[in-house]
Design a protein around this motif. Structure first.
Motif, mmCIF file in Angstrom:
data_model
loop_
_atom_site.group_PDB
_atom_site.id
_atom_site.type_symbol
_atom_site.label_atom_id
_atom_site.label_comp_id
_atom_site.label_asym_id
_atom_site.label_seq_id
_atom_site.Cartn_x
_atom_site.Cartn_y
_atom_site.Cartn_z
ATOM 1 N N THR A 36 -5.039 8.423 7.024
ATOM 2 C CA THR A 36 -4.133 9.525 6.073
ATOM 3 C C THR A 36 -5.234 10.347 5.440
ATOM 4 O O THR A 36 -6.476 10.103 5.246
ATOM 5 C CB THR A 36 -3.434 8.457 4.890
ATOM 6 N N SER A 37 -4.714 11.266 4.441
ATOM 7 C CA SER A 37 -5.666 12.230 4.000
ATOM 8 C C SER A 37 -6.266 11.292 2.752
ATOM 9 O O SER A 37 -5.886 10.557 1.964
ATOM 10 C CB SER A 37 -4.955 13.516 3.289
ATOM 11 N N ILE B 276 -4.146 11.515 -0.318
ATOM 12 C CA ILE B 276 -2.877 10.507 -0.394
ATOM 13 C C ILE B 276 -3.536 8.814 -0.850
ATOM 14 O O ILE B 276 -3.223 8.173 -1.546
ATOM 15 C CB ILE B 276 -2.186 10.473 1.052
ATOM 16 N N ALA B 277 -4.754 8.888 -0.086
ATOM 17 C CA ALA B 277 -5.431 7.499 -0.245
ATOM 18 C C ALA B 277 -5.817 7.353 -1.825
ATOM 19 O O ALA B 277 -5.663 6.286 -2.277
ATOM 20 C CB ALA B 277 -6.736 7.284 0.679
ATOM 21 N N ALA B 278 -6.126 8.352 -2.167
ATOM 22 C CA ALA B 278 -6.768 8.306 -3.507
ATOM 23 C C ALA B 278 -5.618 7.883 -4.633
ATOM 24 O O ALA B 278 -5.783 7.270 -5.666
ATOM 25 C CB ALA B 278 -7.247 9.472 -4.349
ATOM 26 N N GLN B 279 -4.296 8.121 -4.169
ATOM 27 C CA GLN B 279 -3.006 7.636 -5.004
ATOM 28 C C GLN B 279 -2.896 6.240 -5.130
ATOM 29 O O GLN B 279 -2.024 5.777 -5.760
ATOM 30 C CB GLN B 279 -1.868 8.700 -4.646
ATOM 31 N N TYR B 280 -3.391 5.549 -4.045
ATOM 32 C CA TYR B 280 -3.169 4.330 -3.656
ATOM 33 C C TYR B 280 -4.414 3.587 -3.607
ATOM 34 O O TYR B 280 -4.579 2.738 -2.949
ATOM 35 C CB TYR B 280 -2.492 3.971 -2.532
ATOM 36 N N GLY C 149 0.716 -1.110 -0.201
ATOM 37 C CA GLY C 149 0.118 -0.037 0.169
ATOM 38 C C GLY C 149 0.772 1.256 0.099
ATOM 39 O O GLY C 149 1.883 1.186 -0.667
ATOM 40 N N ILE C 150 0.366 2.164 0.791
ATOM 41 C CA ILE C 150 0.715 3.601 0.907
ATOM 42 C C ILE C 150 2.333 3.608 1.293
ATOM 43 O O ILE C 150 2.598 3.011 2.164
ATOM 44 C CB ILE C 150 0.035 4.573 1.768
ATOM 45 N N VAL C 151 3.030 4.393 0.417
ATOM 46 C CA VAL C 151 4.460 4.702 0.795
ATOM 47 C C VAL C 151 4.718 5.455 1.911
ATOM 48 O O VAL C 151 5.615 5.337 2.779
ATOM 49 C CB VAL C 151 5.532 4.721 -0.345
ATOM 50 N N GLN C 152 4.319 6.488 1.562
ATOM 51 C CA GLN C 152 4.200 7.608 2.677
ATOM 52 C C GLN C 152 3.021 8.087 3.197
ATOM 53 O O GLN C 152 2.244 8.774 2.377
ATOM 54 C CB GLN C 152 5.045 8.967 2.253
ATOM 55 N N ALA C 153 2.566 7.834 4.328
ATOM 56 C CA ALA C 153 1.025 8.075 4.485
ATOM 57 C C ALA C 153 0.970 9.288 5.330
ATOM 58 O O ALA C 153 -0.176 10.106 5.187
ATOM 59 C CB ALA C 153 0.570 7.051 5.745
ATOM 60 N N GLY C 154 1.946 10.349 5.458
ATOM 61 C CA GLY C 154 1.808 11.363 5.938
ATOM 62 C C GLY C 154 1.329 11.623 7.435
ATOM 63 O O GLY C 154 1.251 10.598 8.127
ATOM 64 N N GLY D 79 -9.855 11.000 8.304
ATOM 65 C CA GLY D 79 -9.350 10.657 6.849
ATOM 66 C C GLY D 79 -9.548 8.914 6.596
ATOM 67 O O GLY D 79 -10.389 8.275 7.257
ATOM 68 N N THR D 80 -8.969 8.502 5.733
ATOM 69 C CA THR D 80 -8.898 7.057 5.377
ATOM 70 C C THR D 80 -8.223 6.164 6.303
ATOM 71 O O THR D 80 -7.160 6.415 6.472
ATOM 72 C CB THR D 80 -8.636 6.907 3.752
ATOM 73 N N PRO D 81 -8.879 5.368 6.897
ATOM 74 C CA PRO D 81 -8.014 4.515 7.640
ATOM 75 C C PRO D 81 -6.875 3.467 6.913
ATOM 76 O O PRO D 81 -7.278 3.067 5.783
ATOM 77 C CB PRO D 81 -8.996 3.488 8.433
ATOM 78 N N TYR D 82 -6.046 3.245 7.596
ATOM 79 C CA TYR D 82 -4.950 2.425 6.733
ATOM 80 C C TYR D 82 -4.265 1.474 7.910
ATOM 81 O O TYR D 82 -3.952 1.648 9.047
ATOM 82 C CB TYR D 82 -3.692 3.201 6.030
ATOM 83 N N ILE D 83 -3.709 0.120 7.254
ATOM 84 C CA ILE D 83 -3.440 -1.161 8.286
ATOM 85 C C ILE D 83 -1.824 -1.180 8.181
ATOM 86 O O ILE D 83 -1.401 -1.192 6.818
ATOM 87 C CB ILE D 83 -4.061 -2.383 7.885
#
Length: 402
Positions: free
Chosen positions: A58-59, A62-66, A26-31, A37-41
């Motif tokens: 994350t925002s 950023i989530a939309a890019q992944y 998934g996301i490389v840099q979640a910020g 925002g969008t939850p990430y695991i």
């Protein structure tokens, strides 16, 4: 692993996922944390049940890019780094989330049942394989390429479902027993706090009949050598005073044990360098312990050993053990008897100490019994996984057969 049954086949993990939902990270840099925002695991979220309310966010930008790594209920999330091989299934309440670079999505297709695949990935033979293909010495990680080609033994779908049901019942039994142990531990802590907070000099409105002592007035230090045939003992945080050999601890000490200290049943031994963490225990054994320990003998007319053993684990006593420890840093802190003896404590009458110790001993025994039962269930489930997930034992309707 033994030869698979005829109806079973070995399939690479990437053959078991949807074509439009490949195995990806998934996301490389979640910020920074983005409330709402969008939850990430993350890898640290895996290994048990995923709790949506505790996930980082994350925002939306950023989530939309992944969007390629979105996970939904039923997807398996696998740890690629650090706690390599840990995994969890995305729960129903988590409608949509994303991942990090250290986690991968496994979204199984119609060939496989997600719970079966999750159990198989946690099985001893596949965990061993995962550890083998993982790279790195201090920080282990497995590449997506290695994960995708990891071979999984796959039975017919109805058999997968039945095996998962059997293992789920074991998980439920383990979870319920674990929750019972947690409840007992909470009860013990609450009772210990109620009984021992009045022991601290700063406590207000303690019961009548309590008397203030210095620990040097209720304990005597035992400075005595053992005999040649005395067994070597050790003191641990959870186990107290134990026989080193009974727990498989290797004797790395020197042959000359002339400076080792004798400890007798009824004595309390504590780790001089770690008493500020509460590393102490009441001895039921005769033996010798390292010079790194201190041995004290309770004066029975003033304090009972069983009572003191619980008291020494209480939060306020541990705080005082830290406060009285000497040394520049925690690596060098030590609580030798002269400093230990100056700590002040209020104590109830010995008869009351005995009643309180009986209550706490009973709870401690219950917690220990439940803990051993959890270990037994976990060990049995591990053996069952080895048999069922390799096809050595087959399932028919409602039972497993060899």
């Amino acid at each position: 692993m033994h030869k698979l049954p005829k109806a079973w086949s070995l399939m690479a993990l990437d053959q078991l996922v949807h074509a439009d939902k490949p195995i990806v990270y998934g996301i490389v840099q979640a910020g920074p944390e983005y409330p709402g925002g969008t939850p990430y695991i993350k890898s640290s979220d895996l290994g048990g049940k995923i709790e949506p309310e505790f996930l980082s966010r994350t925002s939306p930008e950023i989530a939309a890019q992944y969007s390629r790594s979105i996970v939904r209920p039923g997807d398996i999330v696998f740890s690629l780094r650090g706690n390599i091989g840990e995994l969890s299934i995305v729960p129903g309440p988590l409608h949509e989330a994303n991942l990090t670079q250290g986690t991968a999505r496994i979204s199984v297709n119609g060939r496989a049942f997600n719970e079966f695949v999750a159990h198989t990935l946690k099985s001893p033979f596949l965990q061993k394989r995962i550890a083998t293909v993982g790279k790195g010495s201090t920080f282990k990680e497995i590449s997506l390429e290695e994960l995708r080609k990891l071979e999984v033994p796959i039975p017919p779908l109805p058999e997968q479902v039945k095996i998962a049901e059997i293992l789920r019942s074991w998980d439920e039994a383990i979870d319920k027993t674990h929750l019972l142990r947690v409840a007992k531990e909470r009860r013990y802590k609450a009772l210990a706090r109620k009984l021992f907070d009045p022991c601290h000099p700063t406590f207000q409105s303690r019961p009548n009949g309590w008397r203030e002592w210095e620990l040097g007035d209720v304990f005597r230090e035992r400075i005595q050598s053992g005999e040649e045939n005395d067994r070597l003992l050790s003191i641990t945080m959870s186990g107290g005073v134990i026989d080193r050999e009974s727990v498989g601890r290797k004797d790395t000490s020197t042959d000359d044990k002339s400076n080792y200290k004798l400890i007798l049943p009824g004595d309390i031994g504590y780790n001089t360098m770690r008493m500020w963490q509460g590393v102490a225990g009441l001895s039921n054994l005769r033996g010798i312990i390292s010079p790194a320990y201190t041995v004290v003998t309770p004066i029975q007319s003033r304090i009972l050993g069983r009572y003191a053993a619980h008291l020494f684990k209480s939060r306020r006593m541990v705080f005082d053990f830290e406060r009285y420890s000497q040394g520049l840093t925690s690596d060098t802190w030590n609580l030798k008897f002269p400093a230990f003896s100056k700590i002040k404590v209020f104590l109830p009458r010995v008869e009351d100490q005995e009643r309180q110790a009986n209550l706490l001993d009973a709870l401690s025994v219950e917690i220990s019994v439940i803990g051993r039962y959890v270990e037994t269930l976990t060990r049995q489930k591990r053996g069952l996984m080895q048999k069922l997930l390799s096809g050595e034992w087959r399932v028919q309707r409602d039972e497993a057969v060899a």
